[in-house]
Design a protein around this motif. Structure first.
Motif, PDB file in Angstrom:
ATOM      1  N   PHE A 124       0.038   5.028   4.430  1.00 43.03           N
ATOM      2  CA  PHE A 124       1.173   4.775   4.844  1.00 43.03           C
ATOM      3  C   PHE A 124       1.218   3.678   6.070  1.00 43.03           C
ATOM      4  N   PRO A 144       6.048  12.751  -0.304  1.00 44.71           N
ATOM      5  CA  PRO A 144       5.666  13.434   0.809  1.00 44.71           C
ATOM      6  C   PRO A 144       6.488  14.019   1.732  1.00 44.71           C
ATOM      7  N   VAL A 193      12.169   9.305  -0.218  1.00 41.53           N
ATOM      8  CA  VAL A 193      11.814   9.492   1.015  1.00 41.53           C
ATOM      9  C   VAL A 193      12.107   8.492   2.037  1.00 41.53           C
ATOM     10  N   LEU A 211       8.998   8.889   7.364  1.00 45.47           N
ATOM     11  CA  LEU A 211       7.729   9.167   6.994  1.00 45.47           C
ATOM     12  C   LEU A 211       6.631   8.799   7.774  1.00 45.47           C
ATOM     13  N   ARG A 220       0.815  -1.369  -0.122  1.00 41.82           N
ATOM     14  CA  ARG A 220      -0.001  -0.049  -0.064  1.00 41.82           C
ATOM     15  C   ARG A 220       0.846   1.057  -0.142  1.00 41.82           C
ATOM     16  N   ALA A 221       1.732   1.134   0.858  1.00 45.54           N
ATOM     17  CA  ALA A 221       2.552   2.543   0.921  1.00 45.54           C
ATOM     18  C   ALA A 221       3.333   2.877  -0.226  1.00 45.54           C
ATOM     19  N   ASP A 222       4.090   1.456  -0.822  1.00 45.10           N
ATOM     20  CA  ASP A 222       4.858   1.700  -1.960  1.00 45.10           C
ATOM     21  C   ASP A 222       4.077   2.138  -2.953  1.00 45.10           C
ATOM     22  N   PHE A 269       1.457   4.275  -3.311  1.00 50.66           N
ATOM     23  CA  PHE A 269       1.439   5.793  -3.320  1.00 50.66           C
ATOM     24  C   PHE A 269       2.775   6.394  -3.306  1.00 50.66           C
ATOM     25  N   LEU A 270       3.685   5.973  -2.961  1.00 51.49           N
ATOM     26  CA  LEU A 270       5.090   6.285  -3.218  1.00 51.49           C
ATOM     27  C   LEU A 270       5.816   6.117  -4.665  1.00 51.49           C
TER      28      LEU A 270
END
Lengths: 278, 332
Positions: free
Chosen positions: B233, B54, B258, B263, A20-22, A24-25
């Protein structure tokens, strides 16, 4: 249905929660996401929030697991209604399911089970697709699965079986090149000959990933990086079929996300090579 | 003018009037609270997209103001190997001090460079980090920029909403006070001086009115955005310390430059470090909070640059060494 009117989505990833985080990044490296529809049917508030978040950032393609198009008893109406609601929420250009059955006698098997390659099975699937279309108007594309054994009294080969289902029901094809390669090895046939028999103009999307070997058998475990043999199949399919999208379908043994991005980039390059997308 | 002190309300039996007064107060406070929700027009705005790169410090500021930024910067300096955490068991103090062998300075972002070069000439306790001349002072200009940016994006409560809310609260307060004063005047005119309950009730009503109807620091849009960041995140992993430092490498390209651990701290606060190799972090700031309590304002100390709630006249509030933080569930 004119499948050539469907949008070119490019190269995406089968979304799994650990990514999930990856995702978005790395939004610029992932053209779209394929979500497992069943993860968002009758689910928690957290998953609803996740779906909403994903929808606002990516084009989502729902990929069903449990519609069980091959069930002779027909479609589970409640499941179908829930799936229809999900698709209405997501508003995808198309959705996908497997050519298989996952339910029998009202019991979930928990596995994508192969169908006998018979006229009767084609008719069962056709009837069920008709039912699905009473609730879902979004184009349906169907995926070939792997199988370990063949049913006795088979009336046709796998490629003819898949072709009949796709053509008779005006469906698109989600060609899983990994499944194609694995079946060709396990069932000892030539995947190029298989491709010859398919209505390649119906291929909308492909799936790719690596599996593993168990003794002499290849297992579709979605657990390793895509091997060269499968890239070769991918190239051949991209060359011959009007592929609009490709999905890396990794489910286990997750590597650093960089490695997945590299695989996406390889698929993107292959697509570019054959002008499937920019 | 006799009608003023000779009417059913003025002559109402004391306890009964107090009941009527209480109902009026509850009604006005509830009405005002409901109105507050509808005042926040940012609820109609779309939530901003999550950026690909971000800024953890900007998120930390959104979540809890400059103290959260300060905690995040100190954490990053430790994580990158520029600071080390030490304990003096005799004086029972914990310090952050410059590491003996420093990694390359290019590993630091501008805000980290500023803090590292201007604050950590000598070791600092967690309490000192939040005092004048500490980290919060060093990051003032950065926090000012964050404040402006977040205000422009309507993620912090717009001042005009605060203005309307204050006006509404003032009207409610005037009604409550007028009603109370009227009865007070009538009671004294009738020669009755047992008005202590009436006065107490009016004072309590004022306190409750202004406390319960205080607007949150974040606008509806800001809260929705923070929730989305936390959803997006929540699956990042806390990396072990100094991995980047050992190789003098910048954070993994997979994370678009990042640092995922920083983060996480920006999005969730230092409490997210509990149970990791940075377990001491939330505890240290918690202790700092305990030592400092009473000296300065509260948790997260969300001072506003150029807007209303800043504690010290000059803008950036000093102190506020609460280890807990608030907003998005930081704490520890």
């Amino acid at each position: 249905m004119k499948f050539d009117l469907l949008p070119k989505l490019g190269v995406g990833l089968g979304f799994r929660e650990p990514f999930r985080a990856d995702v978005f990044l790395n939004q610029d490296k992932i053209d779209f996401l394929e979500i497992t529809a069943d993860h968002y049917i009758d689910t928690t508030k957290e998953k609803e929030r996740e779906l909403d978040l994903l929808k606002r950032h990516f084009t989502l393609i729902p990929h069903g697991i449990n519609l069980s198009l091959g069930s002779a008893e027909g479609i589970d109406e409640l499941y179908l209604e829930r799936l229809a609601r999900l698709i209405e929420t997501i508003e995808p250009p198309y959705f996908s399911e497997h050519i298989c059955f996952t339910k029998a006698g009202g019991i979930s098997i928990g596995h994508l089970s192969p169908l006998p390659f018979t006229r009767e099975a084609v008719d069962v699937i056709s009837r069920n697709i008709e039912t699905v279309r009473t609730k879902i108007s979004v184009p349906l594309i169907l995926e070939n699965i792997t199988y370990m054994m063949r049913f006795p009294d088979t009336e046709m080969n796998e490629a003819d079986f898949v072709s009949k289902i796709v053509l008779e029901n005006d469906c698109g094809l989600l060609l899983d090149v990994t499944n194609l390669y694995i079946n060709s090895v396990n069932q000892k046939y030539d995947w190029r000959e298989y491709l010859e028999k398919l209505p390649l103009e119906r291929v909308v999307q492909i799936h790719f990933v690596g599996g593993h070997k168990h003794k002499e058998l290849l297992i579709d475990s979605h657990s390793h990086k895509t091997p060269d043999e499968i890239w070769e199949v991918t190239k051949e399919v991209m060359k011959r079929a009007p592929v609009k999208s490709a999905i890396l379908e990794r489910d286990e043994n997750f590597p650093p996300f960089d490695e997945l991005l590299k695989e996406l980039e390889t698929a993107r390059e292959i697509g570019r090579m054959f002008k499937r997308w920019d | 003018m006799d009608w003023l002190i000779e009417n059913p309300l003025a002559n109402m039996y004391g306890p009964l009037f107090l009941m009527v007064y209480a109902v009026l107060i509850i009604f006005l406070i509830a009405f005002h609270k409901i109105r507050l929700k509808s005042l926040d027009w940012t609820a109609k705005m779309p939530t901003p997209h999550i950026p690909q790169n971000p800024d953890p410090y900007e998120i930390a500021y959104l979540r809890g103001g400059e103290n959260e930024v300060a905690r995040s910067v100190v954490f990053s300096l430790v994580h990158k190997g520029f600071l080390i955490h030490t304990k003096d068991f005799i004086v029972k103090q914990e310090f952050f001090q410059k590491a003996e062998t420093l990694p390359e300075i290019r590993l630091l972002s501008p805000i980290e460079k500023k803090v590292f070069s201007s604050v950590f000439h000598s070791s600092k306790t967690a309490e000192e980090i939040f005092k004048d001349g500490g980290v919060t002072s060093a990051i003032y200009t950065y926090c000012y920029d964050y404040e402006q940016k977040l205000q422009n994006e309507k993620l912090l409560m717009p001042p005009e909403i605060e203005g309307v809310a204050q006006r509404n609260a003032s009207i409610a307060a005037v009604v409550i006070l007028l009603f109370g004063c009227f009865k007070l005047f009538a009671a004294i005119a009738h020669g009755r001086f047992n008005v202590i309950f009436l006065i107490i009730m009016a004072i309590v009503a004022m306190i409750v009115l202004f406390v319960s109807t205080k607007l949150p620091r974040l606008s509806h849009r800001g809260r929705a955005y923070l929730e989305e960041l936390q959803t997006a995140f929540s699956k990042l992993n806390i990396k072990p310390p100094s991995k980047a430092v050992r190789t003098n490498e910048l954070p993994q390209p997979a994370y678009a430059g990042v640092d995922p651990t920083l983060l996480m701290v920006g999005v969730f606060g230092v409490s997210i470090l509990s149970g990791t190799s940075y377990d001491y972090f939330p505890q240290t700031f918690q202790r700092a909070s305990t030592h400092e309590s009473g000296a300065v304002s509260g948790c997260g100390s969300s001072s506003s640059y150029g807007s209303s709630s800043c504690s010290s006249g000059g803008g950036c509030s000093s102190g506020g060494g609460c280890g807990g933080g608030c907003g998005g569930g930081c704490g520890g």
